[in-house]
Design a protein around this motif. Structure first.
Motif, PDB file in Angstrom:
ATOM      1  N   GLN A 104      46.946  39.430  53.855  1.00 42.61           N
ATOM      2  CA  GLN A 104      45.984  40.048  52.954  1.00 42.61           C
ATOM      3  C   GLN A 104      45.838  39.158  51.730  1.00 42.61           C
ATOM      4  O   GLN A 104      46.706  38.356  51.418  1.00 42.61           O
ATOM      5  CB  GLN A 104      46.449  41.446  52.505  1.00 42.61           C
ATOM      6  N   GLY A 105      44.727  39.347  51.029  1.00 40.57           N
ATOM      7  CA  GLY A 105      44.508  38.591  49.809  1.00 40.57           C
ATOM      8  C   GLY A 105      43.941  37.216  50.083  1.00 40.57           C
ATOM      9  O   GLY A 105      43.895  36.745  51.230  1.00 40.57           O
ATOM     10  N   ASP A 106      43.513  36.553  49.016  1.00 45.01           N
ATOM     11  CA  ASP A 106      42.905  35.233  49.158  1.00 45.01           C
ATOM     12  C   ASP A 106      43.651  34.157  48.379  1.00 45.01           C
ATOM     13  O   ASP A 106      43.146  33.063  48.191  1.00 45.01           O
ATOM     14  CB  ASP A 106      41.428  35.271  48.750  1.00 45.01           C
ATOM     15  N   GLY A 107      44.851  34.477  47.898  1.00 45.68           N
ATOM     16  CA  GLY A 107      45.661  33.473  47.224  1.00 45.68           C
ATOM     17  C   GLY A 107      45.273  33.209  45.788  1.00 45.68           C
ATOM     18  O   GLY A 107      45.828  32.314  45.171  1.00 45.68           O
ATOM     19  N   THR A 108      44.339  33.995  45.241  1.00 46.38           N
ATOM     20  CA  THR A 108      43.915  33.748  43.863  1.00 46.38           C
ATOM     21  C   THR A 108      44.733  34.529  42.849  1.00 46.38           C
ATOM     22  O   THR A 108      44.637  34.271  41.653  1.00 46.38           O
ATOM     23  CB  THR A 108      42.425  34.098  43.675  1.00 46.38           C
ATOM     24  N   MET A 109      45.524  35.499  43.322  1.00 47.77           N
ATOM     25  CA  MET A 109      46.385  36.295  42.453  1.00 47.77           C
ATOM     26  C   MET A 109      47.762  36.416  43.101  1.00 47.77           C
ATOM     27  O   MET A 109      47.887  36.365  44.329  1.00 47.77           O
ATOM     28  CB  MET A 109      45.812  37.701  42.258  1.00 47.77           C
ATOM     29  N   PRO A 110      48.820  36.594  42.316  1.00 43.76           N
ATOM     30  CA  PRO A 110      50.125  36.887  42.911  1.00 43.76           C
ATOM     31  C   PRO A 110      50.070  38.156  43.756  1.00 43.76           C
ATOM     32  O   PRO A 110      49.255  39.044  43.508  1.00 43.76           O
ATOM     33  CB  PRO A 110      51.031  37.062  41.693  1.00 43.76           C
ATOM     34  N   ASP A 140      46.998  31.875  35.762  1.00 42.13           N
ATOM     35  CA  ASP A 140      46.025  32.082  34.686  1.00 42.13           C
ATOM     36  C   ASP A 140      45.108  33.263  34.977  1.00 42.13           C
ATOM     37  O   ASP A 140      44.806  34.071  34.086  1.00 42.13           O
ATOM     38  CB  ASP A 140      45.190  30.822  34.473  1.00 42.13           C
ATOM     39  N   ARG A 141      44.650  33.359  36.217  1.00 38.51           N
ATOM     40  CA  ARG A 141      43.752  34.472  36.558  1.00 38.51           C
ATOM     41  C   ARG A 141      44.451  35.809  36.352  1.00 38.51           C
ATOM     42  O   ARG A 141      43.855  36.781  35.874  1.00 38.51           O
ATOM     43  CB  ARG A 141      43.271  34.342  38.008  1.00 38.51           C
ATOM     44  N   SER A 142      45.720  35.847  36.746  1.00 35.53           N
ATOM     45  CA  SER A 142      46.462  37.094  36.580  1.00 35.53           C
ATOM     46  C   SER A 142      46.637  37.437  35.103  1.00 35.53           C
ATOM     47  O   SER A 142      46.503  38.585  34.688  1.00 35.53           O
ATOM     48  CB  SER A 142      47.827  36.974  37.264  1.00 35.53           C
ATOM     49  N   LEU A 143      46.924  36.418  34.277  1.00 35.13           N
ATOM     50  CA  LEU A 143      47.071  36.652  32.846  1.00 35.13           C
ATOM     51  C   LEU A 143      45.766  37.130  32.212  1.00 35.13           C
ATOM     52  O   LEU A 143      45.765  37.906  31.258  1.00 35.13           O
ATOM     53  CB  LEU A 143      47.553  35.379  32.157  1.00 35.13           C
ATOM     54  N   MET A 144      44.642  36.673  32.750  1.00 31.32           N
ATOM     55  CA  MET A 144      43.355  37.064  32.193  1.00 31.32           C
ATOM     56  C   MET A 144      43.074  38.555  32.358  1.00 31.32           C
ATOM     57  O   MET A 144      42.274  39.129  31.610  1.00 31.32           O
ATOM     58  CB  MET A 144      42.232  36.266  32.856  1.00 31.32           C
ATOM     59  N   VAL A 168      44.654  40.839  45.070  1.00 31.61           N
ATOM     60  CA  VAL A 168      45.642  41.901  44.893  1.00 31.61           C
ATOM     61  C   VAL A 168      45.941  42.036  43.408  1.00 31.61           C
ATOM     62  O   VAL A 168      47.080  42.113  42.982  1.00 31.61           O
ATOM     63  CB  VAL A 168      46.919  41.628  45.713  1.00 31.61           C
ATOM     64  N   GLN A 169      44.880  42.083  42.623  1.00 34.54           N
ATOM     65  CA  GLN A 169      45.007  42.111  41.178  1.00 34.54           C
ATOM     66  C   GLN A 169      45.879  43.272  40.717  1.00 34.54           C
ATOM     67  O   GLN A 169      46.714  43.128  39.819  1.00 34.54           O
ATOM     68  CB  GLN A 169      43.626  42.227  40.546  1.00 34.54           C
TER      69      GLN A 169
END
Length: 917
Positions: free
Chosen positions: A535-541, A222-226, A279-280
C-alpha cells in the motif's frame, strides 16, 4: 624502498632526519606547526620537506617486484599521470590495478573504507562517533560481508582478492609517511597505522554509492513534516506531478506485454491503474521525530553529492545515422560533490591478448578502492550512467516498547546486535542496534529520537497512545546483492544482450544505463532492485505495525523494467527525468523524478541539429555539455521586464536583463542578478509558509534601501543588516522541482503563495508582480553587499565559485593545512538545472556544491578519437603535478585525448613502469 620492491631506476633520498615523537598536547601542536611549515616549503627546512613529501609519490618508471604476479605487467602513464595497464591474466591485471591505485590514492581509499565500516573514529577521534554510530546502524559493512560470503560469484571474488593483494603489496613495509602526507599529519595526534586491504572493503563502497543515490528519503520526511502546517492541496503545489507533455521521459513508449509478461518497447501501453495513495494519517503528529531524523541524516557524509534534491547527471547517445562519424557518439557527465581528489580515477585495463585466462580490454572511470571500470568502454561497447532515482527506501513508524515492536497486534522481539566503536585517543563506545522486520531503527541514533512517544499519530494509527514510537528504514541496499558481479560483466559485455544481462545484476544503486556498440546500435536499460509496495506510494512514512503495509517479497522483475534498442528517433537522453509515463506503466518506480529540465534541453539541442539537416560531431557533444542556458530565466525574465520599477538603482539592475540570452557565463552580470532575483522570489514566496521544522537560519539578505546609503566596509561594499524575516525561513533549494512549482503558479497572479508579510520598511505583497518587484529590490541590495555598488563590476562567476577541498584534513584540519591541501577558488558559469550543472543551493548561497565530476565523449567509430576529462587529476598527493592538472581545462570545457589502442597508448606514454613477479 619497502622490503618487497626493487627499483631499477634511481630514487631520491631524504635530506635530514626524523623528528622524534613529542609528548603532550602543546608539544604536538608545536610539531604540527613546524611540519606544516616545512610541507609548505617555508624557511630553512624547505628542501627537507619537499624530499619528505616526494617520498610518498609513486614510482612510475623502471621496475618493481610485486609478489603474486605470474608475469610482467606494464604500467604506461601519459603526461597527465593516467595509467594504462597491460597483463596476461585477469589476476595479474587486477593485482596491478590495486597496486597502482594505492600508489596514487591510498589515503582516499583508507578513509572511504573506514567511513563505509563506521570506523572513522579510529582515524579521527571522538568527533566521528555519532557518524560511526549511524553507519553501524545501517550496517553497510555487514551487508557487504554477506554479499562476499554468500552472493557474489567465484570469479568476482577472485578478482576482488587479486585487487586486495595488489593493494597490500604496496602497503607492505611502508610507514604512513611513505604513503601520503596526510598520514604524517595524522600521526602527530594519534598512533593510527593503516591495516591491510580486504575484498569486502571494495564491496562496501557500493553501499556508499547507493546511500548517496538512494532516492526520495528526504522528500518523504519533508512532505510528512509539511502536514503540520499545509493541507494536501498546498503540499501538491510544492510537489507537482511530472510534466510529461513538456519534458519527455527517457522511453517514448512500450509496455509490459500481455503475451510474454516482459517489457516490450513496441507494445501498446494502457492506463497503469496506479493511484497516488499515501499514508499521511499514519505519521501526523510525529514531526519531532522526523525532524530529528532529518537533522541526523544531514550529518552523514555525502560522498557522491550533497544531501537534498536537485543533484543529477547527464548522459546521451546519438545513432550513427545522425553523426559525422557514421557510428554512435556517447556522452556522460555525472553530477557529484566537488572533492579533492576527484571521486573518479581514470585508467585502462588491457589484456595483451584476449583469452580465456585474460578477458579484459576496457578503459574509463572507476573509484579508488574498486577493481574494474565503472563507466567507459571496452573493445566492443560503450556505456554511461545517470541516477535513475527509483524510490528504494521507505521509512516506517514503529510502535515500540522495551519488549519489542508491535506487528499485527502482537509484540515481536527486536533483532539486536552490539558493536564497539574504537576511538583514537579516547575511550571505546558500545552501541546497541535494534531492528524490526522493516529494518534498523535509525531513530535510535538521535538524542531527540530516543524520546519518541511524547506525541502520537492521529486517531486509529496505533492502539495505545501512551507508548513510544521509533523510525525504521527499509532499503534495498540492506539486502545482499550482485552489483559487484555486474561491474565485471559490464567490462566484458560484447553486445546488447550481454549488456542487459550485466545490467540485471546491477541492483543498487539503481542507474539509467545507456549503450552503444561498434556495429552501430544504441540502447537503454533501467535496472535495479525496485520494491513493490503493498500500500502507499512511498511519498510518506508508513505504519510499521500493520502487515497491510510494507513490501512484497519480490521486487519489480528485471524483464518488466523499461528498455529501448535502436529507437526510431535516433538518440536516447537520460538526465534523471522520468523513465516512462507512469500513466502507461504498471509499476511504480518513484513519485519523485527530476523534472526534466536538463534532459529536455539536451533533446532540443539534438533535435535542432537533426531537423536542420546537420550531423552531430564530437565537438557538438562537447559543446552541449557546456550549455549554460537557464530555463527558469526564460520563463521569468519577460515578466520581470514588465514590472515598473521606480527605484533608480533597482531599475539599473533590471536593465541588465534587457536582451540577455539566458546563458550563465562566468562574466555575465545579468546571470548574477537574475539568480539573485530567483533566490529572493523563492524566499519571499515560500520561506515563511513552511513548517518550523523545515526552517533554517537564513543568510542576511537585507541592507539599507532608498539611496543605497549605509555603513560600508573597507572595500566600499555595503554592510548587510538582517531583517527579522531572514532569521526564520525555510529557503527552498531552487532545483528544477521549484522551476515547475513556480511555472504552475505563474498564471495565478493572486495565489496565496505570492503573498508575503511586511518586514521593516518592506510592505507586504498581495500578488505575483508585487512579490517579483520586491524580489528584484532585495536582489539589488544583496548583490550590492556582495559585489559592490557598481553593477558594471558584477559577474556570475564572482558569486558562483568552486573551491576544491580535501575531504578530511582539508575540511576539518588547521587552517594552514587546509591551505596546503585545498585548491581554488575558480569562477564558474553554468548553474542549477542547466546542462552544465554547476549546482548551487539557494538555501545556502551561490557557492558551487555539485559539478559535472567528469566529462566524456566516446567515439564508437574510432576509440582513439574519444575524449575525457576529470575534475582534478590522477593523483591524491597534494604536491604532485597531477593533483589538479586537469582542473583548469575542466573549467574551460576542454577535453583531453583518450588513447585506447595499443599504438595510441604507446604514442601518448611518457612513463613506463614494469611490475615483475
Amino acid at each position: 624502498m619497502p622490503a618487497n620492491t626493487t627499483a631499477s631506476s634511481g630514487t631520491t633520498g631524504s635530506a635530514g632526519g626524523k623528528t622524534g615523537r613529542k609528548k603532550g598536547r602543546r608539544a604536538r601542536l608545536i610539531v604540527i606547526v613546524l611540519v606544516l611549515a616545512l610541507v609548505a616549503g617555508i624557511g630553512y627546512g624547505a628542501f627537507w620537506s619537499v624530499s619528505t613529501v616526494r617520498a610518498s609519490y609513486p614510482q612510475t618508471t623502471g621496475s618493481i617486484k610485486l609478489d603474486g604476479l605470474d608475469g610482467n605487467v606494464d604500467v604506461k602513464r601519459d603526461s597527465y599521470g593516467i595509467p594504462q595497464l597491460y597483463a596476461d591474466s585477469d589476476a595479474d591485471l587486477f593485482r596491478a590495478q590495486g597496486f597502482v591505485q594505492a600508489q596514487d590514492r591510498f589515503w582516499e581509499m583508507d578513509v572511504r573504507r573506514h567511513m563505509t565500516a563506521g570506523r572513522l573514529s579510529e582515524m579521527f577521534g571522538s568527533g566521528q562517533v555519532e557518524t560511526d554510530s549511524f553507519l553501524r546502524t545501517l550496517g553497510w559493512r555487514k551487508v557487504a560481508q554477506e554479499e562476499y560470503d554468500n552472493v557474489l560469484s567465484a570469479d568476482t571474488k577472485k578478482n576482488l582478492q587479486a585487487y586486495a593483494d595488489g593493494v597490500n603489496a604496496y602497503l607492505k613495509g611502508r610507514d604512513g609517511k611513505d604513503i601520503s602526507v596526510e598520514y604524517a599529519a595524522l600521526g602527530l595526534t594519534n598512533d593510527y597505522k593503516p591495516a591491510e586491504w580486504t575484498p569486502v572493503d571494495s564491496v562496501a563502497w557500493l553501499k556508499a554509492m547507493a546511500w548517496d543515490l538512494r532516492g526520495n528519503m528526504q522528500d518523504e520526511i519533508d512532505r510528512s513534516l509539511m502536514t503540520s502546517r499545509l493541507d494536501a492541496k498546498q503540499i501538491e503545489d510544492l510537489y507537482p506531478p511530472y510534466p510529461y507533455k513538456k519534458h519527455k521521459p527517457i522511453v517514448d513508449g512500450g509496455a509490459i506485454s500481455s503475451v510474454t509478461g516482459k517489457f516490450d518497447p513496441d507494445a501498446t501501453p494502457s492506463s497503469s491503474g496506479l493511484g497516488s495513495d499515501t499514508v499521511q494519517g499514519a505519521t501526523e503528529g510525529v514531526n519531532t521525530q522526523l525532524s530529528s531524523l532529518s537533522d541526523t541524516l544531514d550529518q552523514i557524509p555525502a560522498l557522491l553529492g550533497p544531501n537534498g534534491s536537485g543533484i543529477g547527471s547527464n548522459s546521451w547517445v546519438v545513432s550513427g545515422d545522425y553523426t559525422t562519424t557514421g557510428k554512435p557518439l556517447l556522452a556522460n557527465d555525472p553530477h557529484l560533490a566537488p572533492q579533492l581528489p576527484s571521486l573518479w580515477y581514470q585508467m585502462g585495463l588491457h589484456c595483451r591478448e584476449i583469452t580465456a585466462k585474460c578477458r579484459y580490454d576496457t578503459a574509463g572511470y572507476t573509484f579508488s578502492g574498486m577493481p574494474g571500470v565503472i563507466i567507459g568502454h571496452n573493445q566492443d561497447i560503450a556505456w554511461g550512467f545517470t541516477n535513475l532515482g527509483a524510490d528504494v527506501t521507505d521509512l516506517f513508524l514503529e510502535k515500540v516498547s522495551t519488549d519489542g515492536y508491535l506487528y499485527d497486534g502482537k509484540v515481536k522481539p527486536f533483532t539486536v546486535r552490539k558493536e564497539t566503536i574504537k576511538v583514537a585517543g579516547g575511550k571505546s563506545r558500545e552501541i546497541t542496534i535494534r531492528e524490526t522486520n522493516n529494518g534498523p531503527l535509525v531513530s535510535d541514533r538521535s538524542s531527540e529520537l530516543e524520546k519518541v512517544g511524547q506525541k502520537a499519530p492521529v486517531a486509529n494509527a496505533a492502539p495505545d497512545r501512551a507508548d513510544g514510537y521509533a523510525v525504521a528504514l527499509k532499503w534495498t541496499a540492506l539486502e545482499p546483492g550482485k552489483s559487484m558481479d555486474a561491474v565485471f560483466e559490464l567490462n566484458r559485455a560484447k553486445d546488447f544482450p550481454s549488456f542487459r544481462k550485466a545490467a540485471e545484476h546491477f541492483e543498487v544503486p539503481s542507474q539509467n544505463l545507456i549503450y552503444a556498440d561498434t556495429k552501430g546500435h544504441i540502447g537503454y536499460q533501467a535496472p535495479g532492485k525496485i520494491p513493490v509496495r503493498l500500500q502507499g506510494d512511498g511519498t510518506m512514512p508508513s505504519p510499521g505495525w500493520s502487515s497491510a503495509y510494507g513490501w512484497k517479497k519480490d521486487p519489480v522483475p528485471f524483464d518488466e523494467l523499461p528498455y529501448e534498442y535502436d529507437p526510431k528517433r535516433g538518440y536516447i537522453v537520460t538526465a534523471n527525468q522520468a523513465v516512462i509515463d507512469e500513466e502507461k506503466y504498471s509499476h511504480l518506480l518513484t513519485k519523485d523524478w527530476g523534472y526534466g529540465t536538463r534532459s529536455q534541453r539536451i533533446s532540443d539541442l539534438i533535435e535542432s541539429k537533426i531537423k536542420g539537416g546537420g550531423k552531430i560531431s564530437t565537438e557538438d557533444m562537447q559543446k552541449m555539455q557546456m550549455d549554460n542556458t537557464s530555463e527558469i530565466a526564460a520563463l521569468l525574465v519577460p515578466e520581470l521586464m514588465k514590472i515598473n520599477v521606480s527605484d533608480k538603482s533597482v531599475r539599473e539592475a533590471q536593465k541588465l536583463l534587457e536582451g540577455w540570452d539566458y546563458t550563465q557565463e562566468p562574466d555575465s552580470a545579468a546571470a548574477a542578478y537574475f539568480n539573485a532575483v530567483w533566490r529572493n522570489i523563492l524566499k519571499l514566496a515560500f520561506g515563511d509558509k513552511l513548517p518550523k521544522e523545515l526552517r533554517v537560519e537564513g543568510e542576511c539578505l537585507n541592507v539599507p534601501r532608498a539611496d543605497s546609503s549605509g555603513p560600508v566596509d573597507e572595500q566600499g561594499k555595503l554592510v548587510r543588516e538582517c531583517g527579522r524575516r531572514d532569521a526564520d525561513t525555510a529557503q527552498p533549494d531552487g532545483g528544477d522541482r521549484w522551476y515547475q512549482v513556480v511555472a504552475d503558479l505563474m498564471d495565478d497572479q493572486n495565489s496565496d503563495w505570492w503573498k508575503s508579510r511586511a518586514s521593516g520598511r518592506d510592505e507586504a505583497t498581495e500578488n505575483r508582480d508585487e512579490l517579483f518587484a520586491r524580489a528584484m529590490e532585495d536582489a539589488r541590495w544583496e548583490l550590492t553587499a556582495k559585489l559592490g555598488k557598481d553593477i558594471t563590476t558584477w559577474s556570475w562567476g564572482r558569486l558562483h565559485q568552486l573551491t576544491l577541498k580535501n575531504q578530511t584534513l582539508g575540511t576539518e584540519g588547521p587552517g594552514l593545512l587546509q591551505r596546503i591541501l585545498n585548491r581554488g577558488p575558480w569562477d564558474l558559469g553554468g548553474g542549477e538545472a542547466a546542462v552544465n550543472a554547476t549546482g548551487w543551493n539557494a538555501a545556502g548561497g551561490y557557492e558551487v556544491v555539485w559539478v559535472p565530476s567528469m566529462r566524456m565523449v566516446v567515439n564508437l567509430e574510432d576509440w582513439d578519437k574519444s575524449r575525457w576529462i576529470n575534475l582534478t587529476g590522477a593523483s591524491g598527493h597534494a604536491f604532485s603535478a597531477h593533483y589538479t592538472d586537469q582542473t583548469d581545462k575542466w573549467v574551460n570545457g576542454e577535453l583531453l585525448g583518450w588513447s585506447f589502442g595499443t599504438n595510441a597508448v604507446a604514442k601518448s606514454t611518457t612513463d613506463t613502469l614494469t611490475l615483475k613477479p
